[in-house]
Every structure is written in structure tokens, then in C-alpha cells.
Motif scaffolding. Sequence first.
Motif, PDB file in Angstrom:
ATOM      1  N   ARG A 272       0.843  -1.203   0.000  1.00 40.48           N
ATOM      2  CA  ARG A 272       0.000   0.000   0.000  1.00 40.48           C
ATOM      3  C   ARG A 272       0.873   1.246   0.000  1.00 40.48           C
ATOM      4  O   ARG A 272       0.671   2.165  -0.786  1.00 40.48           O
ATOM      5  N   ARG A 273       1.860   1.282   0.869  1.00 42.68           N
ATOM      6  CA  ARG A 273       2.744   2.445   0.946  1.00 42.68           C
ATOM      7  C   ARG A 273       3.562   2.611  -0.329  1.00 42.68           C
ATOM      8  O   ARG A 273       3.755   3.716  -0.819  1.00 42.68           O
TER       9      ARG A 273
ATOM     10  N   HIS B 270      -1.455   3.823  -2.258  1.00 41.50           N
ATOM     11  CA  HIS B 270      -2.903   3.692  -2.058  1.00 41.50           C
ATOM     12  C   HIS B 270      -3.295   4.377  -0.754  1.00 41.50           C
ATOM     13  O   HIS B 270      -2.577   4.294   0.236  1.00 41.50           O
ATOM     14  N   LYS B 271      -4.448   5.054  -0.751  1.00 38.53           N
ATOM     15  CA  LYS B 271      -4.915   5.717   0.472  1.00 38.53           C
ATOM     16  C   LYS B 271      -5.366   4.706   1.510  1.00 38.53           C
ATOM     17  O   LYS B 271      -5.195   4.910   2.703  1.00 38.53           O
ATOM     18  N   SER B 272      -5.964   3.629   1.041  1.00 37.01           N
ATOM     19  CA  SER B 272      -6.513   2.628   1.958  1.00 37.01           C
ATOM     20  C   SER B 272      -5.890   1.263   1.683  1.00 37.01           C
ATOM     21  O   SER B 272      -5.731   0.864   0.523  1.00 37.01           O
TER      22      SER B 272
ATOM     23  N   THR C 179      -7.919  -1.129  -0.589  1.00 37.57           N
ATOM     24  CA  THR C 179      -7.719  -1.099  -2.038  1.00 37.57           C
ATOM     25  C   THR C 179      -6.659  -2.124  -2.431  1.00 37.57           C
ATOM     26  O   THR C 179      -6.835  -2.891  -3.372  1.00 37.57           O
TER      27      THR C 179
END
Length: 118
Positions: free
Chosen positions: A76-77, A81-83, A86
Motif C-alpha cells: 500500500r505504501r 494507495h490511500k486505503s 484497495t
Amino acid sequence: MRLYLDHFRPKVSAEPGNWLFPKASGGGHRTPSSLANQTFKFIYRETGLEVNAHLFRHLAGMLYLMRFPGQYEVVRRMLGHKSVDTTIRFYTSLESKWALKRYDEKVLSDWRSTDVPR
């Protein structure tokens, strides 16, 4: 990286500079869209596959998760991605396929072997 900088980058451009992806001549760097377009054309010409720059992001995430299953927060990082939801939604189905493949390789292959009593 060192191999690229020492051996391949000079073949791209003889111009001195610190750019990772330099223009072939005239100095400076390739624009992101130019580099993406050239990469797409090269891969298509060599393989017949349509691989765009965005797909490389997903490939990086997939390769990481193949090596470190369940590490969605890292991916994600990395992808911005914000969440984490996702990231999980996108890669969960791939991890399920990998898990089934590993199960087949490690468990079912032994079961299918003629050496294992049934």
C-alpha cells in the motif's frame, strides 16, 4: 543499478550527466511519458505483450507479495494507495491462486507420488 549505470547507461547516451534515463543526445532526461511510450513499444515489439507503465506498479506489488505473503501495508505504501483495503482487494485473488499452487506442489504432489502408500 550499478551494472546499468556503469555498462548500459553509456550505451544510451554518451552525454555526461546524472540522469538515470537520459535522452539519446542533447543532454537532459527523458520525460515520463516519453519513457513510458518507448518502454511500451519495446516490450510489444519484443514480446507481443501490451505492458504499460502502470502495469509495472502492479508487477512490483505482485512480486513483493509473492516473496512476503500478506504484507499488504508495505505494498500500500509503495503504491501510494490511500486505503489498505484497495491493496487487499486487488491482490487477494492472486494470493489465493498462489496458495493453491503451493498446496498442489507441496501436498498433492506427494499424494500423487507412487512412493506414498494410499
